[in-house]
Design a protein around this motif. Structure first.
Motif, PDB file in Angstrom:
ATOM      1  N   GLY A 156       3.412  10.544   1.901  1.00  0.00           N
ATOM      2  CA  GLY A 156       3.402  11.342   0.671  1.00  0.00           C
ATOM      3  C   GLY A 156       3.724  12.785   0.957  1.00  0.00           C
ATOM      4  N   PHE A 173       0.422   6.454   5.357  1.00  0.00           N
ATOM      5  CA  PHE A 173       0.962   6.515   3.998  1.00  0.00           C
ATOM      6  C   PHE A 173       0.586   7.826   3.302  1.00  0.00           C
ATOM      7  N   PHE A 174      -0.547   8.369   3.667  1.00  0.00           N
ATOM      8  CA  PHE A 174      -0.888   9.697   3.148  1.00  0.00           C
ATOM      9  C   PHE A 174       0.090  10.730   3.703  1.00  0.00           C
ATOM     10  N   GLU A 231       0.840  -1.209   0.000  1.00  0.00           N
ATOM     11  CA  GLU A 231       0.000   0.000   0.000  1.00  0.00           C
ATOM     12  C   GLU A 231       0.873   1.256   0.000  1.00  0.00           C
ATOM     13  N   GLY A 232       1.923   1.224   0.817  1.00  0.00           N
ATOM     14  CA  GLY A 232       2.820   2.376   0.880  1.00  0.00           C
ATOM     15  C   GLY A 232       3.504   2.639  -0.444  1.00  0.00           C
ATOM     16  N   LEU A 261       1.931   6.661  -6.960  1.00  0.00           N
ATOM     17  CA  LEU A 261       0.874   7.558  -7.428  1.00  0.00           C
ATOM     18  C   LEU A 261       1.252   9.023  -7.209  1.00  0.00           C
ATOM     19  N   PHE A 262       1.837   9.293  -6.041  1.00  0.00           N
ATOM     20  CA  PHE A 262       2.209  10.670  -5.742  1.00  0.00           C
ATOM     21  C   PHE A 262       3.313  11.157  -6.690  1.00  0.00           C
ATOM     22  N   PHE A 302      -3.457   3.490   6.430  1.00  0.00           N
ATOM     23  CA  PHE A 302      -3.805   4.305   5.264  1.00  0.00           C
ATOM     24  C   PHE A 302      -3.517   5.784   5.525  1.00  0.00           C
ATOM     25  N   CYS A 312      -0.101  18.997  -0.619  1.00  0.00           N
ATOM     26  CA  CYS A 312      -0.011  17.626  -0.091  1.00  0.00           C
ATOM     27  C   CYS A 312       0.602  17.603   1.306  1.00  0.00           C
ATOM     28  N   GLY A 333      -1.700  16.249   4.103  1.00  0.00           N
ATOM     29  CA  GLY A 333      -1.230  14.968   4.626  1.00  0.00           C
ATOM     30  C   GLY A 333      -0.948  14.998   6.117  1.00  0.00           C
ATOM     31  N   ALA A 343       1.068   4.171  -2.867  1.00  0.00           N
ATOM     32  CA  ALA A 343       0.835   5.584  -2.540  1.00  0.00           C
ATOM     33  C   ALA A 343       1.978   6.462  -3.054  1.00  0.00           C
TER      34      ALA A 343
END
Length: 591
Positions: free
Chosen positions: A341, A337-338, A7-8, A14-15, A334, A197, A201, A11
């Motif tokens: 970013g 990981f945001f 998941e990390g 995508l970033f 979740f 971000c 974040g 993320a």
């Protein structure tokens, strides 16, 4: 755990894809900006079309200082026992540097139409002195980039458990690529996304961290000891001068950076440049709030109740990682990981700016001005692109291979403060300074600062200032003991003031010696007073009246700033505003 790592990674991918897309889009959108009136492509890469507006300008100016070191360092000092918020000086120090930059430096620099910070030095002190001043300026930018790439690698390894070297290389490649493609426009537009971000974040993470059962009330732990000393901290009277010395370093040393003046000189007018500085000062304070809260949360946590373990981060020598540690161990996956970013965004928003700044100075002030005055525009563009790649690669290699990147950055930022700031004061505001004074100021500042030593580099002092003592530092992981010399005397501020005063004193001393005839004009080997560049520095009537040099001997002076003066200015209002500020303007010559 493997699922969390995937998941990390998703993320982060995508970033990074978003940042790369924005950088390429900005380059495409502004590919012809600044070219309509016959402007140079190289200048467009460095300062755009001098048309960056208020919204984008405010974001990119704020991102000048809100980077990985800023948000991680602020959280670290708030968390550290014995320091706390009282010693987290970066938010207020850099905010004040932006205010002072806007009040005193932005308008004269922008209104005279300079392209880099080194332009006024080369115009007044000559290309050789400009090359000398390029060294600490380059060191500051490269070591800063290396330090934040190193911080990014460590951060990603803490949270996502991926290879540090790979994360550094990929991040550096993306930052170098979009900087290479779009120059200042790509840097500015990606800064907007990155700051958004960072803010979003970190603020999303804070409620989850505050509500974690292991975290005590941060209002109580601010003033009362729970798990460690109160996080508000205090300044002991014995440490007051050290605190003032560090604060002055941030406040005044935050001004003479090409990364700041790149934004100033990209603004659509001198007044806009000032407004951007003031707006960014406010932005710096706002962006520091979540970092302060995360540091306070770290100081208010019973780590024994978390997945981190019973030993707190400071006992593992991981205080500098408190921000990613809080994100990982006090927030749901979740959310962490945001926040990751956000940390990555902070790092890249500083790295791209520093690489572009170093390349701009090299291409213009070293390659073009010192070696190839007749270089075509396309040649300068290619030199700049190559130097972006070379400086970016150098910063990346340093982040991977050197264990003392932060020590190098501390020392180089000190040299920017001690050497370049007094030179900038002199070249903009002190009439009559010349190359002899500039060399003297450089040497005095360098010796006094290096003489004080640098604990981060284990560089021992050879000048022991009043109040020094030896501090014993125990490395918790290895149990090794280090002995460091601590200088309580404000020697950095003293070095800066000595550099400034020696510049002024030696300038006027040599000016007097040559004007009065006590030294023959043939000894003016730096061409600084009575030789062919005398018109740039001294009032010609003084020379003629003193019978030192005749009017017939005074050859026309070519402008040093560029091959042709017209290429220096890209906007008509610059030419009209210059008269108000230029020390060479007729209004000043008649005084």
């Amino acid at each position: 755990m493997a699922g969390i790592h995937v998941e990390g990674l998703v993320a982060i991918v995508l970033f990074y894809a978003l940042i790369l897309a924005v950088g390429i889009w900005a380059a495409w959108k502004n590919k012809n900006s600044g070219m309509e009136e016959g402007g140079d492509r190289s200048e467009s890469i460095m300062v755009g079309g001098r048309d960056i507006g208020l919204f984008v300008g405010a974001f990119t100016m704020t991102a000048t200082w809100v980077g990985g070191g800023y948000i991680n360092g602020t959280a670290e000092y708030v968390y550290l026992p014995g320091y706390g918020l009282a010693w987290a000086q970066a938010p207020f120090g850099y905010a004040m540097s932006l205010v002072l930059g806007g009040l005193f430096f932005a308008k004269p620099m922008r209104s005279r139409g300079y392209v880099t910070m080194l332009d006024p030095f080369q115009q007044l002190y000559g290309k050789r002195m400009g090359g000398l001043l390029f060294i600490p300026a380059l060191m500051g930018e490269i070591f800063w980039s290396a330090a934040i790439f190193s911080a990014l690698g460590a951060t990603l390894s803490v949270i996502v458990d991926i290879d540090i070297n790979m994360s550094v290389i990929i991040s550096a490649f993306i930052a170098i690529f979009y900087t290479l493609v779009g120059g200042v426009y790509s840097v500015a537009y990606t800064d907007v996304v990155q700051l958004f971000c960072i803010f979003l974040g970190l603020w999303i993470s804070i409620p989850f961290a505050l509500s974690n059962p292991a975290v005590s009330d941060i209002g109580v732990s601010a003033v009362r000891e729970i798990y460690q000393e109160p996080w508000l901290g205090d300044i002991q009277s014995a440490d007051l001068w050290m605190w003032i010395d560090d604060f002055c370093l941030l406040m005044f040393g935050g001004i003479p950076w090409q990364v700041y003046f790149q934004r100033v000189l990209s603004a659509s007018s001198a007044t806009y440049a000032q407004v951007l500085s003031f707006t960014a000062a406010f932005g710096c304070l706002i962006m520091a709030v979540p970092s302060v809260l995360i540091g306070a949360i770290g100081a208010s946590t019973d780590w024994n109740q978390t997945s981190y373990g019973s030993v707190p981060p400071m006992m593992k020598d991981q205080s500098e990682m408190i921000l990613p540690i809080v994100l990982q161990h006090l927030c749901p996956p979740f959310v962490s990981f945001f926040g990751l970013g956000a940390v990555s965004a902070a790092v890249m928003s500083s790295a791209d700016s520093s690489i572009l700044s170093a390349s701009s100075m090299f291409a213009r002030n070293i390659y073009q001005q010192a070696f190839r005055q007749s270089a075509a525009d396309y040649e300068i563009v290619w030199v700049m692109r190559i130097s972006i790649f070379v400086f970016g690669a150098a910063a990346t290699a340093m982040a991977l291979l050197t264990g003392t990147v932060y020590g190098l950055w501390y020392l180089s930022s000190d040299l920017v403060y001690v050497i370049i700031f007094p030179q900038l004061l002199s070249v903009l505001f002190i009439r009559g300074t010349n190359t002899y004074g500039s060399v003297a100021g450089y040497v005095f500042g360098l010796i006094l600062r290096i003489g004080g030593g640098e604990p981060y580099l284990k560089l021992p002092p050879f000048i022991y200032y009043p109040g020094w003592y030896i501090k014993e530092k125990v490395l918790h992981n290895t149990k090794e003991v280090e002995y460091l010399v601590v200088q309580k005397f404000p020697f950095k501020m003293t070095s800066m003031l000595a550099s400034f005063l020696s510049n002024v004193v030696f300038s006027y001393l040599f000016k007097y010696l040559f004007e009065s005839g006590k030294l023959s004009a043939k000894y003016d080997f730096l061409d600084a007073v009575v030789a062919k560049h005398s018109e740039e520095i001294m009032d010609r009537t003084t020379l003629v009246n003193r019978n030192v040099i005749g009017l017939s001997e005074m050859a026309p002076v070519r402008p040093r700033l560029s091959v042709t003066l017209a290429t220096t200015f890209t906007r008509k209002e610059t030419l009209t505003e210059e008269d108000d500020y230029s020390p060479e303007s007729p209004s000043h010559e008649n005084e």
